[in-house]
Enzyme design. Structure first.
Site, PDB file in Angstrom:
ATOM      1  N   GLY A   1      -0.992   0.644  -5.282  1.00  0.00           N
ATOM      2  CA  GLY A   1      -2.421  -0.120  -5.150  1.00  0.00           C
ATOM      3  C   GLY A   1      -3.354   0.532  -5.621  1.00  0.00           C
ATOM      4  O   GLY A   1      -3.511   1.924  -5.472  1.00  0.00           O
TER       5      GLY A   1
ATOM      6  N   CYS B   1       0.864  -1.460  -0.046  1.00  0.00           N
ATOM      7  CA  CYS B   1      -0.135  -0.240  -0.027  1.00  0.00           C
ATOM      8  C   CYS B   1       1.008   1.281  -0.090  1.00  0.00           C
ATOM      9  O   CYS B   1       1.990   1.076   0.308  1.00  0.00           O
ATOM     10  CB  CYS B   1      -0.876   0.010   1.244  1.00  0.00           C
ATOM     11  SG  CYS B   1      -1.834  -1.548   1.420  1.00  0.00           S
TER      12      CYS B   1
ATOM     13  N   ASN C   1       1.061   0.295   6.105  1.00  0.00           N
ATOM     14  CA  ASN C   1       1.452  -0.485   5.113  1.00  0.00           C
ATOM     15  C   ASN C   1       2.393  -1.768   5.504  1.00  0.00           C
ATOM     16  O   ASN C   1       3.246  -1.370   6.155  1.00  0.00           O
ATOM     17  CB  ASN C   1       2.323   0.317   4.029  1.00  0.00           C
ATOM     18  CG  ASN C   1       3.176  -0.354   2.965  1.00  0.00           C
ATOM     19  OD1 ASN C   1       4.356   0.297   2.475  1.00  0.00           O
ATOM     20  ND2 ASN C   1       2.740  -1.339   2.467  1.00  0.00           N
ATOM     21  N   GLY C   2       2.188  -2.876   5.038  1.00  0.00           N
ATOM     22  CA  GLY C   2       2.658  -4.092   5.559  1.00  0.00           C
ATOM     23  C   GLY C   2       1.697  -5.108   5.781  1.00  0.00           C
ATOM     24  O   GLY C   2       0.657  -5.008   5.256  1.00  0.00           O
TER      25      GLY C   2
END
Length: 507
Positions: free
Chosen positions: A28, A2, A101-102
């Protein structure tokens, strides 16, 4: 993978956040969202779709405030439902919005702890909502009643680091207090900060990639360090502190291979320069495996392989040509959910110039081969355009293992290289020859650009999971869950693992 962004400004930030998300759209295309803070109140809008399609004028007008966060998503853990679009919001304590993000590797354990110990309810399957609630609980524990200062925020982040496992770059907004950004102790996911000096004082922008800063006129300050937290209070003062006990920098190799924009600099390494280096090392490998005189022309598969292909052709002394033209209005096929959609989109995305292929031995260069469908379709397109022979080269090594840190490639049977030799993969994609980059060369290409980097997270290539908590049992559980979600029966799973079915393929 993301894209996240956060802004603290002296003026309304809705347009700034929108523009930043456009610059991060490559990370994304599944959903997008923005949350702003105005007079200790949040305004938020999010939905499935591209940034340009999600936000209309009426939505932008409602996003009032001089600080805010934004997110563009492709799905990893969880589903593609609109309820899982980010940012997420929780009302206690203070009110917090969060963009992540992750991917968390201990999500199930945390979810159980939140219910049993912290009395917090999780409403979706998203690990980002779990992370938000862990952070909210720890801020509540660290706060002194109604008072919250930078020390308390950093104390909360330190406990988050101890509780949470996996990869996470986070930007959160605490109503009436400020903007918080932090990065996991291994520095897997990227995060950087920039500043814009104005007459009324400094403005700060935090984002996944430096291109978002530069494109909006912010001066790049630095990458946020692994384990570090940065807190910009409502008065505009920036505070920073290391909150992890034993941080180490291990940036994701796939950022440099494919995901990041080439004009970004991640952890001191230019993405463009690393891709040029990948081309140089790949040329050395090709020279050993294919007689150079048999190659008439080198062609990239646009766009992310272009720097590697240019440098490879230069080093081999072979003509470089553009044989495929890309339709820029089709999304990135690796990110697209669903095999059928990915396969159908390949020929909509690329068109071959027949004159560049006719009666030539063509070396096609791609950044990587994940599931193989795109590669197979492209080889067939080259043959249909008149190529005599089609050689295929990957600037990345074989993708052999699931990635559990935020890239949607979690099952081994979906990876075309898993359980196959290079020759077998070559036959599957119908190429005449196939050459992969060596794993050592890939890591060296990144470290050549920034010699201060001593470690790179490359688990999908080498199977080394830097967080130390990813076991075979964990991977089996993850894969079984994915197969159940996709409707595969246990018999289908066994047949696939024994290679009794055609390879599952979707790039």
């Amino acid at each position: 993978m993301c894209g996240i962004v956060g802004v603290v400004s002296q003026a309304p930030v809705n347009q700034l956040l929108y523009d930043a998300l456009l610059l991060l759209q490559h990370r994304g295309q599944d959903a997008a969202g923005i949350a702003t803070n105005h007079s200790s109140m949040f305004s938020m809008y999010k939905a499935n779709g591209l940034v340009r399609d999600v936000f209309r004028t009426r939505n932008m007008r409602s996003l009032m405030g001089n600080s805010g966060i934004g997110h563009c998503r492709y799905p990893t853990a969880g589903s593609s439902s609109e309820e899982e679009a980010q940012p997420f919001y929780v009302n206690a304590p203070f009110g917090i919005t969060l963009a992540h993000n992750g991917n968390l590797t201990n999500q199930a354990q945390l979810k159980d702890e939140l219910f049993r110990n912290d009395r917090r309810h999780i409403n979706t399957d998203s690990d980002s909502e779990v992370l938000l609630n862990v952070l909210a609980h720890e801020i509540q524990q660290a706060a002194d009643g109604y008072t919250l200062d930078a020390d308390a925020v950093f104390k909360a982040v330190a406990v988050v680091h101890r509780r949470v496992r996996g990869a996470y770059a986070v930007i959160a907004q605490i109503a009436g207090h400020g903007l918080l950004a932090f990065r996991d102790p291994f520095g897997i996911r990227p995060l950087c900060i920039g500043v814009n000096e104005t007459e009324n004082g400094p403005e700060y922008l935090v984002a996944s990639e430096s291109v978002a800063l530069e494109g909006l006129g912010f001066r790049f300050m630095r990458d946020i360090a692994p384990g570090e937290a940065v807190f910009i209070d409502d008065a505009g003062h920036m505070h920073a502190r290391q909150c992890a006990d034993h941080p180490s920098l291990n940036p994701c190799a796939f950022e440099y291979v494919y995901l990041a924009r080439p004009d970004s600099v991640i952890d001191g390494a230019s993405v463009y320069a690393t891709r040029l280096k990948m081309g140089e090392y790949l040329a050395d490998k090709i020279r050993k495996e294919i007689p150079v005189e048999e190659i008439d022309v080198v062609m990239p598969i646009p766009d992310s392989s272009r720097p590697a292909a240019i440098q490879l052709a230069l080093k081999l002394g072979v003509e470089y040509r553009e044989g495929f033209i890309k339709n820029r209005y089709i999304g990135r096929t690796f990110i697209m959910p669903g095999q059928g959609m990915r396969k159908k989109s390949v020929r909509q995305k690329l068109n071959a110039i027949a004159a560049e292929f006719k009666d030539k031995n063509v070396l096609l260069v791609d950044d990587s081969i994940v599931r193989g469908t795109t590669s197979r379709e492209i080889v067939q397109m080259a043959r249909e355009a008149g190529a005599r022979k089609v050689f295929f080269a990957s600037a990345a090594p074989p993708v052999l293992y699931p990635n559990v840190y935020g890239i949607d490639m979690p099952t081994r049977d979906e990876l075309i290289a898993h359980g196959r030799t290079v020759e077998e993969v070559c036959r599957e994609i119908t190429a005449d020859r196939l050459v992969y980059q060596d794993i050592a060369a890939l890591k060296q290409a990144i470290m050549d650009v920034n010699p201060e980097l001593t470690s790179v997270e490359a688990s999908c290539f080498d199977g080394v999971y830097i967080t130390g908590d990813v076991t075979p049992a964990y991977l089996d559980k993850l894969e079984n869950h994915r197969h159940q979600s996709s409707g595969k029966s246990s018999e289908d799973l066994v047949r696939t693992q024994l290679n009794l079915n055609p390879p599952v393929a979707a790039e």
